[in-house]
Enzyme design. Sequence first.
Site, PDB file in Angstrom:
ATOM      1  N   GLY A  26       1.038  -1.185  -0.118  1.00 15.11           N
ATOM      2  CA  GLY A  26       0.050  -0.115   0.018  1.00 15.11           C
ATOM      3  C   GLY A  26       0.880   1.105  -0.021  1.00 15.11           C
ATOM      4  CD  GLN A  86       1.561  -4.073  11.387  1.00 12.22           C
ATOM      5  OE1 GLN A  86       2.221  -4.022  12.569  1.00 12.22           O
ATOM      6  NE2 GLN A  86       1.652  -3.002  10.538  1.00 12.22           N
ATOM      7  CG  HIS A 108       2.589   2.878  13.877  1.00 11.43           C
ATOM      8  ND1 HIS A 108       3.114   3.915  14.633  1.00 11.43           N
ATOM      9  CD2 HIS A 108       1.295   2.794  13.951  1.00 11.43           C
ATOM     10  CE1 HIS A 108       2.021   4.280  15.596  1.00 11.43           C
ATOM     11  NE2 HIS A 108       0.891   3.687  15.185  1.00 11.43           N
ATOM     12  CD  GLU A 231      -8.682  32.349   3.817  1.00 11.09           C
ATOM     13  OE1 GLU A 231      -7.869  33.044   4.824  1.00 11.09           O
ATOM     14  OE2 GLU A 231      -9.549  33.048   3.289  1.00 11.09           O
TER      15      GLU A 231
END
Length: 324
Positions: A26, A86, A108, A231
């Site tokens: 991915g 996982q 991670h 913004e």
Amino acid sequence: MATIIYDADVNAELIRQKRIAIIGYGSQGHAHALNLRDSGCDVLIGLPETSKSRIRASKDGWTPVLPAEAAVQADVIMLLVPDQYQGQVYQESIKEHLTAGKLLLVAHGFSLQYHQIEPPDTVDVAMVAPNGPGAQLRYMYSLGKGIPALWTICQDVTGQARTLTLSYAHALGCTRVGVIQTTLSEETETDLFAEQVVLCGGLTSLIRTAFETLVEAGYQPEVAYTCCLQEVKLIADLLYQGGIHFMHNSISDTAEYGDYMTGPRIIDEHTRENMRTALHAIQNGSFARQWITENQAGRPALEAMRRQDANHAIEEIGKRMRQM
Ligand code: NAD
Ligand code: MG
Ligand code: MG
Ligand code: MG
Ligand code: MG
Ligand code: MG
């Protein structure tokens, strides 16, 4: 002060002597695989037979094998499937083939920190977590540059875990700009905290509440959308470029004065207390337990919140405004 490691401090060769399995293709998976290949590494892609990512991998010139097959053949196994899966992928396809002396890598800390994966004490375990999405990791590498990464060694049985992990980070291009040593809990907890409190949860709640306040007071939603959401990009660019004081120098004095006067009344001590509560839920594992349970139940709450998210009035306005 954090220890930062650069190209010159690293053994670039070691990783080229190993076979690397990238499990998942991915955002991170494709970037790791391509950067490693361009750095001269021997890479295998592990994907289930039914994975949609197989098409993308084939287009990039790979012949994916099953995750278990990749794990059998590799010396280094990088797990780049979504964090919530996982544990399952590890149990089903990796564990049995994680033989003594191999290196298990993650990008991670979630699955290790919250015990979704419990590697045997006969292997090396480490983390290399690039500080950005895969597209950026790949793009910067292809320009001859890189993006920073966090790394840590969780288990070193071979005595070469550190050298090999840094060699991997070198092949990703990350040591071109520097990699920072961390701990598993620091990376996991700060990553979750930042995404919940600032980057994702904090920002979207701030924008929506401000949008709703303006619309409720009778202002045109198109105008509210532009000033409260679009913004943000201009301000975020200034913050990225030079930090908060730099941003303050770049905006009007009126905006700057309003920032000092009103900002601390919006994000007040009550918010700080809520931030501490969110941090505790991350630290004591209750957020992770809730997320893991949610996945086991088929993600009903996530799906309900997604629908609500998509149906908020701000989305309809946004669609029109982005077409302008
Ligand atoms: P992703 O959703 O983009 O890709 C996941 C890949 O895993 C896909 O190829 C998918 O087909 C595959 N996959 C899904 N289930 C699988 C299974 N059961 N078996 C094998 N493969 C399976 O995920 P991502 O964003 O690349 O995240 C991967 C890891 O990288 C995570 O640990 C994440 O926290 C970490 N990370 C992500 C980013 C980011 O910006 N995306 C940044 C740093 C670290
Ligand atoms: Mg998503
Ligand atoms: Mg992160
Ligand atoms: Mg994250
Ligand atoms: Mg100014
Ligand atoms: Mg203005």
